[in-house]
Structure formats: C-alpha cells, structure tokens
Design a protein around this motif. Structure first.
Motif, PDB file in Angstrom:
ATOM      1  N   ILE A   1       6.342  -3.103   7.072  1.00 45.44           N
ATOM      2  CA  ILE A   1       7.639  -2.768   6.510  1.00 45.44           C
ATOM      3  C   ILE A   1       7.484  -1.448   5.755  1.00 45.44           C
ATOM      4  O   ILE A   1       6.533  -1.283   4.989  1.00 45.44           O
ATOM      5  CB  ILE A   1       8.123  -3.870   5.538  1.00 45.44           C
ATOM      6  N   GLY A   2       8.419  -0.531   5.946  1.00 44.86           N
ATOM      7  CA  GLY A   2       8.312   0.775   5.320  1.00 44.86           C
ATOM      8  C   GLY A   2       9.133   0.936   4.062  1.00 44.86           C
ATOM      9  O   GLY A   2      10.224   0.379   3.952  1.00 44.86           O
ATOM     10  N   ILE A   3       8.581   1.685   3.123  1.00 48.41           N
ATOM     11  CA  ILE A   3       9.305   2.134   1.931  1.00 48.41           C
ATOM     12  C   ILE A   3       9.384   3.650   2.054  1.00 48.41           C
ATOM     13  O   ILE A   3       8.374   4.314   2.235  1.00 48.41           O
ATOM     14  CB  ILE A   3       8.571   1.723   0.635  1.00 48.41           C
ATOM     15  N   TYR A   4      10.609   4.190   2.009  1.00 45.86           N
ATOM     16  CA  TYR A   4      10.796   5.616   2.241  1.00 45.86           C
ATOM     17  C   TYR A   4      10.654   6.444   0.982  1.00 45.86           C
ATOM     18  O   TYR A   4      10.315   7.613   1.046  1.00 45.86           O
ATOM     19  CB  TYR A   4      12.154   5.858   2.917  1.00 45.86           C
ATOM     20  N   ASN A   5      10.946   5.842  -0.171  1.00 46.16           N
ATOM     21  CA  ASN A   5      10.803   6.563  -1.433  1.00 46.16           C
ATOM     22  C   ASN A   5      10.053   5.678  -2.429  1.00 46.16           C
ATOM     23  O   ASN A   5      10.679   4.994  -3.238  1.00 46.16           O
ATOM     24  CB  ASN A   5      12.172   6.969  -1.991  1.00 46.16           C
ATOM     25  N   PRO A   6       8.723   5.675  -2.385  1.00 41.64           N
ATOM     26  CA  PRO A   6       7.954   4.783  -3.254  1.00 41.64           C
ATOM     27  C   PRO A   6       8.061   5.136  -4.738  1.00 41.64           C
ATOM     28  O   PRO A   6       7.662   4.337  -5.585  1.00 41.64           O
ATOM     29  CB  PRO A   6       6.527   4.938  -2.753  1.00 41.64           C
TER      30      PRO A   6
ATOM     31  N   PHE B   1       0.858  -1.179   0.000  1.00 44.32           N
ATOM     32  CA  PHE B   1       0.000   0.000   0.000  1.00 44.32           C
ATOM     33  C   PHE B   1       0.897   1.232   0.000  1.00 44.32           C
ATOM     34  O   PHE B   1       1.487   1.572   1.021  1.00 44.32           O
ATOM     35  CB  PHE B   1      -0.889  -0.045   1.252  1.00 44.32           C
ATOM     36  N   LEU B   2       1.024   1.879  -1.163  1.00 46.19           N
ATOM     37  CA  LEU B   2       1.962   2.997  -1.295  1.00 46.19           C
ATOM     38  C   LEU B   2       1.275   4.334  -1.535  1.00 46.19           C
ATOM     39  O   LEU B   2       1.814   5.213  -2.196  1.00 46.19           O
ATOM     40  CB  LEU B   2       2.956   2.702  -2.429  1.00 46.19           C
ATOM     41  N   SER B   3       0.104   4.511  -0.962  1.00 44.03           N
ATOM     42  CA  SER B   3      -0.643   5.749  -1.143  1.00 44.03           C
ATOM     43  C   SER B   3       0.122   6.940  -0.569  1.00 44.03           C
ATOM     44  O   SER B   3       0.688   6.861   0.519  1.00 44.03           O
ATOM     45  CB  SER B   3      -2.006   5.637  -0.464  1.00 44.03           C
ATOM     46  N   GLU B   4       0.109   8.038  -1.319  1.00 41.46           N
ATOM     47  CA  GLU B   4       0.788   9.256  -0.891  1.00 41.46           C
ATOM     48  C   GLU B   4      -0.057  10.118   0.023  1.00 41.46           C
ATOM     49  O   GLU B   4       0.442  11.045   0.654  1.00 41.46           O
ATOM     50  CB  GLU B   4       1.180  10.082  -2.124  1.00 41.46           C
ATOM     51  N   SER B   5      -1.351   9.842   0.100  1.00 44.22           N
ATOM     52  CA  SER B   5      -2.245  10.678   0.885  1.00 44.22           C
ATOM     53  C   SER B   5      -3.354   9.816   1.475  1.00 44.22           C
ATOM     54  O   SER B   5      -4.214   9.334   0.748  1.00 44.22           O
ATOM     55  CB  SER B   5      -2.834  11.768  -0.017  1.00 44.22           C
ATOM     56  N   GLU B   6      -3.319   9.639   2.768  1.00 41.07           N
ATOM     57  CA  GLU B   6      -4.311   8.793   3.439  1.00 41.07           C
ATOM     58  C   GLU B   6      -4.684   9.375   4.789  1.00 41.07           C
ATOM     59  O   GLU B   6      -3.864  10.018   5.440  1.00 41.07           O
ATOM     60  CB  GLU B   6      -3.763   7.380   3.675  1.00 41.07           C
ATOM     61  N   GLY B   7      -5.883   9.068   5.196  1.00 44.20           N
ATOM     62  CA  GLY B   7      -6.293   9.349   6.560  1.00 44.20           C
ATOM     63  C   GLY B   7      -5.826   8.162   7.396  1.00 44.20           C
ATOM     64  O   GLY B   7      -4.654   8.028   7.714  1.00 44.20           O
TER      65      GLY B   7
ATOM     66  N   HIS C   1       5.077   7.226   5.798  1.00 39.64           N
ATOM     67  CA  HIS C   1       4.795   8.649   5.984  1.00 39.64           C
ATOM     68  C   HIS C   1       3.448   8.799   6.686  1.00 39.64           C
ATOM     69  O   HIS C   1       2.635   7.880   6.724  1.00 39.64           O
ATOM     70  CB  HIS C   1       4.774   9.399   4.643  1.00 39.64           C
ATOM     71  N   GLY C   2       3.239   9.981   7.229  1.00 39.83           N
ATOM     72  CA  GLY C   2       1.954  10.306   7.847  1.00 39.83           C
ATOM     73  C   GLY C   2       1.505   9.281   8.876  1.00 39.83           C
ATOM     74  O   GLY C   2       2.306   8.699   9.596  1.00 39.83           O
ATOM     75  N   VAL C   3       0.219   9.061   8.926  1.00 43.20           N
ATOM     76  CA  VAL C   3      -0.369   8.161   9.910  1.00 43.20           C
ATOM     77  C   VAL C   3       0.098   6.715   9.702  1.00 43.20           C
ATOM     78  O   VAL C   3       0.139   5.935  10.647  1.00 43.20           O
ATOM     79  CB  VAL C   3      -1.912   8.274   9.913  1.00 43.20           C
ATOM     80  N   LEU C   4       0.470   6.351   8.483  1.00 44.19           N
ATOM     81  CA  LEU C   4       0.919   4.985   8.208  1.00 44.19           C
ATOM     82  C   LEU C   4       2.233   4.664   8.912  1.00 44.19           C
ATOM     83  O   LEU C   4       2.533   3.510   9.198  1.00 44.19           O
ATOM     84  CB  LEU C   4       1.046   4.763   6.700  1.00 44.19           C
ATOM     85  N   ASN C   5       3.026   5.689   9.213  1.00 46.78           N
ATOM     86  CA  ASN C   5       4.291   5.505   9.914  1.00 46.78           C
ATOM     87  C   ASN C   5       4.099   4.804  11.257  1.00 46.78           C
ATOM     88  O   ASN C   5       4.960   4.053  11.700  1.00 46.78           O
ATOM     89  CB  ASN C   5       4.984   6.856  10.098  1.00 46.78           C
ATOM     90  N   GLU C   6       2.971   5.029  11.896  1.00 46.82           N
ATOM     91  CA  GLU C   6       2.711   4.409  13.198  1.00 46.82           C
ATOM     92  C   GLU C   6       2.717   2.878  13.111  1.00 46.82           C
ATOM     93  O   GLU C   6       3.204   2.195  14.004  1.00 46.82           O
ATOM     94  CB  GLU C   6       1.364   4.904  13.742  1.00 46.82           C
ATOM     95  N   TYR C   7       2.209   2.340  12.032  1.00 44.16           N
ATOM     96  CA  TYR C   7       2.210   0.880  11.850  1.00 44.16           C
ATOM     97  C   TYR C   7       3.635   0.355  11.722  1.00 44.16           C
ATOM     98  O   TYR C   7       3.950  -0.733  12.186  1.00 44.16           O
ATOM     99  CB  TYR C   7       1.412   0.482  10.601  1.00 44.16           C
TER     100      TYR C   7
END
Length: 176
Positions: free
Chosen positions: A145-150, A106-112, A132-138
C-alpha cells in the motif's frame, strides 16, 4: 543484453518460521537516521492517538534519542517501543515479530532496494510504503500500500487505520 536481478530472500526459511497470535502493533525497521522517515510514522501515530496500535521501531542509529524525545513530546511514548537491531543470527526472532504484527510500515525517503520489504511481504502482513523510487514497483505490483506524502501525518494515520480496519484486504500478493 541486461537483466534486472531483484533482492534475494530465503522464502522457504521465512515460511517455516512459526508465529503466535497477531498483536495490536505495527512494526518498522531500519537505521535510525532522519531520511528513514521514522519521525513521520511517530507523527501519524500521534494523530490517531486513541485508536493507535503500538508501534515497534527496530534499529540503531544517531537519531534514536531524538525519536524517543519526539514520542514523548507528542504524547505517544506509551504507544512506541524502541528495540536494538536484531543480529542476523537471530533472524527467526525477527521474522516471528513481523509475522505477529498487524502491518509493516516503511517510509524511508532514500533507499536502494531494501531487503526488509520483500521479507515483510513474504511474512504475509500488509506492507505500507512511501510510494517513490524503487519502492513504487512493489505498489504497482499489488504487493504493498502506498503513501504519497509521508510528511502528512493525517495521510499516514488514515492509511494505517484503513489497513488495520480490514487487514485481509491489504495482504500482499506474494505469488511472484
């Protein structure tokens, strides 16, 4: 006093959905519009062409045609399948598809606070997110697993390969 209330999912329902054998695929879900990052996933799959798993994109939206053309232009049309959104009353089928996938991306740039992320975590598959954003909390809570530059197809491909090489190491911590 304020409290933060997270997104509610029916964990019991998800846990009770039966699934078959894992398939050589990753899955992504959402409205097919530019800011949802589907193009970045397609570029990542194209980068790893020979070893790429199948990618299932589930959703509807005005960019479907553009994404289908991109898959064809990047020579990965045979690796990518598009499916219409799954109606809520067919939720069991949706959960089964996630459970039978090797990973959720899930690589959305803008999410609630998207419902599909905690659902995928609860399904017990590795979850790859744009960090990024709220997804960073997960990611900070060792659930994803995070991707910093999608927008970097090599980073997307490298992360997918890493997860698929040893998926048990990347299973979400869904204990809380």
């Amino acid at each position: 006093k304020f409290s933060v209330v997270g997104v509610g999912i029916d964990k019991h329902f998800i846990e009770n959905v039966s699934a078959g054998k894992k398939q050589n695929r990753i899955i992504t879900v959402g409205r097919l519009v530019r800011h949802k990052g589907f193009q970045n996933i397609i570029f990542g799959i194209a980068t790893m062409y020979e070893v790429a798993p199948e990618l299932w994109i589930i959703g509807e939206g005005k960019d479907r045609w553009r994404l289908e053309q991109s898959a064809e232009f990047n020579l990965v049309k045979n690796k990518i399948k598009f499916f219409d959104a799954i109606p809520f009353d067919e939720r069991k089928e949706f959960i089964r598809i996630i459970k039978e996938s090797q990973a959720f991306i899930f690589l959305s740039e803008s999410e609630g606070n998207p419902l599909v992320v905690p659902e995928a975590i609860c399904c017990g598959v590795p979850v790859i997110l744009y960090d990024h954003g709220v997804l960073n909390e997960y990611i900070q809570n060792n659930r994803c697993i995070g991707i910093y530059n999608p927008k970097n197809p090599q980073e997307v491909a490298r992360t997918i390969k890493m997860v698929l090489a040893n998926p048990k190491s990347f299973l979400p911590d869904s204990s809380s």
